[in-house]
Design an enzyme around this catalytic site. Structure first.
Site, short mmCIF file in Angstrom:
data_model
loop_
_atom_site.label_atom_id
_atom_site.label_comp_id
_atom_site.label_asym_id
_atom_site.label_seq_id
_atom_site.Cartn_x
_atom_site.Cartn_y
_atom_site.Cartn_z
N ASP A 1 0.85 -1.20 0.00
CA ASP A 1 0.00 0.00 0.00
C ASP A 1 0.88 1.24 0.00
OD1 ASP A 1 -2.60 1.51 0.53
OD2 ASP A 1 -1.33 2.20 2.16
N TYR B 1 2.86 9.94 -0.71
CA TYR B 1 3.98 9.43 0.11
C TYR B 1 5.33 9.67 -0.55
CZ TYR B 1 0.34 6.64 2.54
OH TYR B 1 -0.77 6.22 3.22
N LYS C 1 -2.90 5.64 -3.96
CA LYS C 1 -4.00 6.58 -3.70
C LYS C 1 -3.74 7.91 -4.40
CE LYS C 1 -3.71 4.75 0.98
NZ LYS C 1 -2.25 4.65 1.16
N HIS D 1 -7.65 9.31 -1.78
CA HIS D 1 -6.98 9.30 -0.47
C HIS D 1 -7.85 9.91 0.64
CE1 HIS D 1 -2.60 9.32 1.19
NE2 HIS D 1 -3.45 9.15 2.18
N SER E 1 6.58 -1.04 8.56
CA SER E 1 7.84 -1.01 9.31
C SER E 1 8.98 -0.86 8.32
CB SER E 1 8.03 -2.29 10.13
OG SER E 1 9.28 -2.22 10.80
N ARG F 1 10.80 -6.65 12.37
CA ARG F 1 9.38 -6.32 12.59
C ARG F 1 8.53 -6.64 11.37
NH1 ARG F 1 9.87 -0.33 15.31
NH2 ARG F 1 10.32 -0.99 17.43
N ASN G 1 5.34 -9.00 11.71
CA ASN G 1 3.97 -8.54 11.43
C ASN G 1 3.21 -9.43 10.45
OD1 ASN G 1 4.48 -6.44 13.17
ND2 ASN G 1 4.84 -4.91 11.58
P1 NDP Z 1 1.26 1.22 11.98
O1 NDP Z 1 0.18 0.94 12.96
O2 NDP Z 1 1.49 0.23 10.90
O3 NDP Z 1 2.59 1.43 12.79
C1 NDP Z 1 3.81 1.71 12.18
C2 NDP Z 1 4.79 2.16 13.27
O4 NDP Z 1 4.97 1.13 14.22
C3 NDP Z 1 6.12 2.52 12.74
O5 NDP Z 1 6.60 3.58 13.56
C4 NDP Z 1 6.95 1.25 13.00
O6 NDP Z 1 8.28 1.63 13.25
C5 NDP Z 1 6.31 0.67 14.24
N1 NDP Z 1 6.22 -0.80 14.20
C6 NDP Z 1 5.92 -1.59 13.14
N2 NDP Z 1 5.86 -2.87 13.49
C7 NDP Z 1 6.14 -2.93 14.82
C8 NDP Z 1 6.23 -3.98 15.74
N3 NDP Z 1 6.02 -5.24 15.37
N4 NDP Z 1 6.54 -3.68 17.03
C9 NDP Z 1 6.75 -2.40 17.40
N5 NDP Z 1 6.68 -1.35 16.58
C10 NDP Z 1 6.37 -1.61 15.28
O7 NDP Z 1 0.96 2.69 11.45
P2 NDP Z 1 1.03 3.48 10.07
O8 NDP Z 1 0.53 4.82 10.40
O9 NDP Z 1 2.34 3.37 9.40
O10 NDP Z 1 -0.06 2.75 9.16
C11 NDP Z 1 0.23 1.62 8.34
C12 NDP Z 1 0.01 1.96 6.88
O11 NDP Z 1 -1.32 2.42 6.65
C13 NDP Z 1 0.87 3.12 6.36
O12 NDP Z 1 2.21 2.77 6.16
C14 NDP Z 1 0.11 3.47 5.10
O13 NDP Z 1 0.40 2.54 4.08
C15 NDP Z 1 -1.32 3.36 5.58
N6 NDP Z 1 -1.85 4.65 6.08
C16 NDP Z 1 -2.84 5.25 5.36
C17 NDP Z 1 -3.38 6.45 5.76
C18 NDP Z 1 -4.46 7.06 4.96
O14 NDP Z 1 -4.78 8.24 5.18
N7 NDP Z 1 -5.07 6.35 4.05
C19 NDP Z 1 -2.87 7.17 6.93
C20 NDP Z 1 -1.83 6.46 7.66
C21 NDP Z 1 -1.37 5.24 7.24
P3 NDP Z 1 9.51 1.09 12.34
O15 NDP Z 1 9.24 1.46 10.92
O16 NDP Z 1 10.66 1.82 12.95
O17 NDP Z 1 9.53 -0.39 12.58
#
Ligand code: NDP
Length: 292
Positions: free
Chosen positions: A43, A48, A73, A106, A239, A244, A248
């Site tokens: 996604d 982005y 998006k 979006h 991530s 991670r 996941n």
């Molecule tokens: P997530 O809930 O997926 O969390 C991501 C964060 O958590 C990052 O900081 C990552 O850090 C950390 N993380 C990931 N896996 C783990 C784990 N197993 N344990 C601990 N920490 C972890 O949030 P997002 O906001 O990134 O949402 C996911 C996706 O949804 C986005 O990437 C995007 O594709 C989509 N999205 C869409 C939106 C919209 O408006 N349509 C808005 C926001 C997101 P690190 O990278 O350092 O591991």
């Protein structure tokens, strides 16, 4: 990998990989690691700024194009019938593909909803022309879905919204579900990068989720993803870290009991982490999306 069948029959992996706020120079490695770990849904979004690197990673992986479900998006600045048709070309060229599997709007633009409708009409044309396999929306609330469904020909396949244990948006999920629209959860482990003051707390440190995780020998993130999958959603954790990324997707070898699901459901605070979808305007959020 479990799949979700979208309203017009297209099969989509239930769990995908998000790249919001993944810097372009880290995206290729992150997506490469995700593909190595078995993810087959990526996604991204025009906004982005990393569609090109997503496409490069898919090509470099050697995995056949038909095996990877690509979702992107269109940003609000590119809404309007002709502009949205052109934006498809921008995204497809950056991704290096002829066809996009799932193309979303979006955000709704509540203050200029006619523009949103024109953009959606362009998605319907792209679907009819076979340029995309499925179309949908993101961050649409019940009032936005209602206005869209009143005027569209093709019911959106997906509504991608903020859903995690602290903010479940049940009303939007139920409204969409009753109309065959799949809810895809963004920030499915609640790590919303929009939380700036941390006042909502961290789902990863939640004691209820922690206890369930311990009982299954899994991590809190895995429990939250399992909860989303068992409730029928699509989930797209993000991530940049290989361990991670692998963690996941390792969520298909355990099952939460009904009372564990209910316990997580009860954590809903009703407090949104991301921006209020009703307050999105071009003036505040508009930005130029570069040509391919
Ligand atoms: P997530 O809930 O997926 O969390 C991501 C964060 O958590 C990052 O900081 C990552 O850090 C950390 N993380 C990931 N896996 C783990 C784990 N197993 N344990 C601990 N920490 C972890 O949030 P997002 O906001 O990134 O949402 C996911 C996706 O949804 C986005 O990437 C995007 O594709 C989509 N999205 C869409 C939106 C919209 O408006 N349509 C808005 C926001 C997101 P690190 O990278 O350092 O591991």
């Amino acid at each position: 990998m479990e799949t979700r069948t979208l309203n017009y029959g297209v099969a989509m992996p239930a769990l995908g990989f998000g790249v919001f706020q993944t810097p372009p120079d880290e995206t290729r490695n992150a997506v490469g690691a995700a593909l190595d770990s078995g993810y087959r849904l990526i996604d991204t979004a025009a906004a982005y700024g990393n569609e090109r690197q997503v496409g490069e990673a898919v090509q470099a992986s050697g995995i056949g194009r038909s095996q990877v479900f690509l979702e992107t998006k269109i940003w609000i600045s590119d809404y309007g019938y002709d502009q949205t048709l052109h934006t498809f070309e921008k995204s497809a060229r950056k991704l290096g593909v002829d066809q996009i599997d799932l193309l979303l709007l979006h955000q709704a633009l509540p203050s200029a909803f006619d523009r949103t409708l024109e953009a959606y009409r362009a998605l319907e044309t792209l679907l009819a022309d076979g340029k995309v396999r499925a179309i949908g929306v993101s961050n649409f609330m019940v009032e936005h879905l209602t206005m869209l469904l009143d005027r569209c020909k093709v019911v959106p396949a997906v509504n991608q919204i903020e859903v995690h244990p602290y903010f479940a948006q049940r009303e939007v999920q139920e409204f969409a579900g009753a109309r065959g629209i799949l809810t895809q959860a963004w920030s499915p482990i609640g790590r919303i990068t929009f939380y700036r003051d941390g006042s909502n707390g961290s789902t990863l440190d939640d004691p209820v989720i922690g206890a369930i995780a311990q009982a299954h020998g899994k991590s809190p993130a895995q429990v939250m993803l399992r909860w989303g999958l068992q409730e029928g959603r699509s989930v797209i954790p993000k991530s940049t870290k290989a361990d991670r990324i692998a963690e996941n997707i390792d969520v298909f070898d355990f099952e939460l009991a009904a009372e564990e699901i209910s316990a997580i459901d009860r954590l809903d605070t009703g407090r949104r982490g991301g921006p209020d979808p009703s307050a999105i305007t071009l003036e505040a959020f508009g930005r130029d999306i570069p040509e391919a």
